[in-house]
Design an enzyme around this catalytic site. Structure first.
Site, mmCIF file in Angstrom:
data_model
loop_
_atom_site.group_PDB
_atom_site.id
_atom_site.type_symbol
_atom_site.label_atom_id
_atom_site.label_comp_id
_atom_site.label_asym_id
_atom_site.label_seq_id
_atom_site.Cartn_x
_atom_site.Cartn_y
_atom_site.Cartn_z
ATOM 1 N N GLY A 109 0.812 -1.237 -0.061
ATOM 2 C CA GLY A 109 -0.137 -0.173 -0.049
ATOM 3 C C GLY A 109 0.858 1.441 0.059
ATOM 4 N N ASN A 110 0.138 2.430 0.425
ATOM 5 C CA ASN A 110 1.050 3.529 0.476
ATOM 6 C C ASN A 110 0.466 4.606 1.461
ATOM 7 O OD1 ASN A 110 -0.974 5.236 -0.851
ATOM 8 N ND2 ASN A 110 -0.589 3.968 -2.539
ATOM 9 N N HIS A 111 1.085 5.540 1.759
ATOM 10 C CA HIS A 111 0.640 6.591 2.830
ATOM 11 C C HIS A 111 -0.585 7.466 2.613
ATOM 12 C CE1 HIS A 111 3.734 5.307 5.436
ATOM 13 N NE2 HIS A 111 4.753 5.438 4.415
ATOM 14 N N SER A 112 -1.204 7.452 1.326
ATOM 15 C CA SER A 112 -2.030 8.030 0.973
ATOM 16 C C SER A 112 -3.592 8.079 2.197
ATOM 17 C CB SER A 112 -2.650 7.826 -0.282
ATOM 18 O OG SER A 112 -3.968 8.606 -0.360
ATOM 19 N N ALA B 101 -3.817 7.685 -4.880
ATOM 20 C CA ALA B 101 -2.448 7.333 -5.141
ATOM 21 C C ALA B 101 -2.529 5.660 -5.340
ATOM 22 C CB ALA B 101 -1.659 7.399 -3.982
#
Ligand code: C5P
Length: 403
Positions: free
Chosen positions: A212-215, A280
Site C-alpha cells: 500500500g502507500n501512505h495516502s 495514489a
C-alpha cells in the site's frame, strides 16, 4: 444534506404578526445545519420575544445600536454582522421596512445591517391585502428586486385583519424550500456529474498482507465534498481509508485494489462530465495473491510483481466531452514529470504537489499545489488547507467548463 448546511444566515424580523412564525423558521434553519443570528426592529419585539429567538438560534438577538441592557457603552457592530452573513432574510418584511430598504433609510439596527451586508438578500413580505397591492408597495418590490434582492412572494389566505387575500407571509417550510431551490439553481456545478478517485490502493500479498502507500484520501474526500456543495452529483471511488463519507448524497464506492478501482472508474466514466484522479494508485501488484497466510521459512523471499492498469491513462483514452484532471506527487524534476503525465494521460490539467514542500502531500491537513494546463500555462498557489485547495481546483474546472 441541505444546501444551507454550514451557511451563516442572518434573519431580520420586523413588526408583523407573522413574526411569531420566525421561531419555526429559526428551528428549520438550525435543523438544516445553518448558523443563525437574528436582528429585530424594536417594534418586532412586541410580536415575538428576543428570548425565544435567541434560545432557538443559540445566539444573542440584536435590536439596537447599543448594548442598552448592560450599560457598557458598547455598540453593536452592524457592519461586522452584515459581513458575517452568507445570506440575509427579512421575514416577515413589513411594508414600512420594505419602503425604508428601497430608499436606503437606516434608522434602526436591522436597516443598517441590511445596508452593510454584501450577501444575497431575500425578503418575505407580510401585510394586509390592500397594503400588498398598493402601487407604492409594488414599486418597492421592484426597486428591491432591481438591487438584486430576491422576493419570496406572500401567499393568499386569512389575514390578521380578518380579511382574506394576498399578503400572508410564506410558510416557514416554504421559505426554506424557496431559499434552498434558489441557491441550488445558482450553483456552478448543478447538472454536472463528477467522478473522483481517492486514497491508496491495497494490493494483496496474502489474506493478511498487502502493498500500500501512505495516502490518507483527504484531498479526494475534500474534492468530493466541495464538488457536492457546488451542486454536482458526485461518485467518489476510494481505496481503504478511515474517512467517513462527508455527505450522504455522495455516492461513495469503497474499493481495495487498483484493479477494483479501475473497474469502478471505467464503468462510471462515460456518464460523467468531470473526472478527478487524486488516488495514489499502486503501480504494481503481486502476480499471485496467496489464498492462505504465507508462512515464514526461507531467509529471503521473492515477490513477483505485475503492472497495474493506469486508471487515469485509460480514462484519458476513453475521454470524449469530459474534463479530466490528474495529480502528480513528485520528488524530482517536478514540472517536467508532471507535464509529461499531462500529455501522456490526455488531461486538461494536472495538479502538482511536491514532497519537497513542507505541509504538502500525503497525510498533512495542508497542501501546496501548482496547476499545469494542457496549453502550457501554469498557476501556482500558496500553502492552504486541503479544503481551500479543493475549492481552488474546482474553481479552475468551473472556469474551463465555462470556456
Ligand atoms: O502514479 P502517477 O504519478 O502516474 O499518478 C499520476 C496520476 O495518475 C494521479 O492522478 C493518479 O491518481 C493517476 N493514476 C491512476 N492509475 C494508476 C496510477 C496513477 O489513475 N495506476
Amino acid at each position: 444534506m441541505s444546501v444551507i448546511s454550514g451557511k451563516k444566515i442572518l434573519l431580520g424580523v420586523t413588526a408583523g404578526i407573522a413574526a411569531y412564525k420566525t421561531a419555526f423558521l429559526v428551528r428549520l434553519f438550525i435543523k438544516a445545519g445553518a448558523q443563525v443570528k437574528v436582528v429585530m426592529t424594536p417594534a418586532a419585539k412586541e410580536f415575538v420575544t428576543p428570548l425565544t429567538l435567541s434560545t432557538l438560534s443559540k445566539n444573542e438577538v440584536i435590536s439596537s445600536f447599543t448594548k442598552e441592557e448592560d450599560h457598557s457603552n458598547q455598540w453593536n457592530n452592524h457592519v461586522e454582522l452584515g459581513l458575517w452573513a452568507d445570506l440575509m432574510l427579512i421575514a416577515p418584511a413589513t411594508a414600512n421596512t420594505l419602503s425604508k430598504m428601497a430608499k436606503g433609510h437606516s434608522d434602526n439596527f436591522l436597516l443598517a445591517t441590511y445596508l452593510s451586508s454584501k450577501c444575497p438578500v431575500y425578503f418575505a413580505p407580510a401585510m394586509d391585502l390592500d397594503m400588498y397591492r398598493h402601487p407604492s408597495t409594488r414599486e418597492n418590490f421592484d426597486i428591491l428586486t432591481s438591487f438584486g434582492n430576491t422576493m419570496i412572494p406572500a401567499t393568499s389566505g386569512e389575514l390578521a385583519s380578518g380579511l382574506s387575500g394576498e399578503g400572508r407571509m410564506a410558510e416557514p417550510e416554504d421559505i426554506l424550500k424557496f431559499i434552498e431551490d434558489h441557491i441550488a439553481e445558482s450553483l456552478p456545478l448543478r447538472n454536472k456529474k463528477v467522478l473522483i478517485t481517492a486514497g491508496p490502493t491495497y494490493e494483496a500479498i496474502d489474506p493478511v498482507r498487502f502493498i500500500g502507500n501512505h495516502s490518507s484520501g483527504k484531498m479526494g474526500f475534500e474534492l468530493a465534498a466541495a464538488a457536492r456543495s457546488l451542486g454536482a452529483e458526485v461518485i467518489l471511488i476510494s481505496g481503504p481509508t478511515h474517512l467517513q463519507n462527508p455527505n450522504e448524497e455522495i455516492n461513495l464506492i469503497r474499493v481495495q485494489s487498483a484493479v477494483d478501482m479501475f473497474e469502478a472508474a471505467t464503468k462510471f466514466f462515460p456518464e460523467v462530465d468531470i473526472a478527478i484522479a487524486s488516488a495514489a494508485v499502486s503501480d504494481y501488484r503481486p502476480k499471485l495473491s496467496a489464498t492462505q497466510k504465507i508462512k515464514k521459512s526461507a531467509e529471503t523471499m521473492m515477490l513477483e510483481l505485475v503492472k497495474n492498469p493506469d486508471i487515469l491513462a485509460s480514462l484519458g483514452e476513453a475521454k470524449k466531452h469530459q474534463i479530466l484532471v490528474g495529480f502528480a506527487l513528485e520528488t524530482e524534476n517536478e514540472e517536467e514529470n508532471a507535464a509529461g503525465k499531462l500529455q501522456r494521460k490526455n488531461l486538461d490539467f494536472i495538479v502538482l504537489n511536491s514532497l519537497n514542500d513542507s505541509g504538502a502531500g500525503f497525510k498533512s491537513e495542508t497542501n501546496k499545489i501548482k496547476i499545469l494546463f494542457k496549453d502550457g500555462k501554469t498557476k501556482g498557489f500558496q500553502i492552504k488547507s486541503k479544503t481551500e485547495v479543493a475549492g481552488d481546483i474546482l474553481n479552475e474546472i468551473i472556469l474551463l467548463s465555462n470556456e
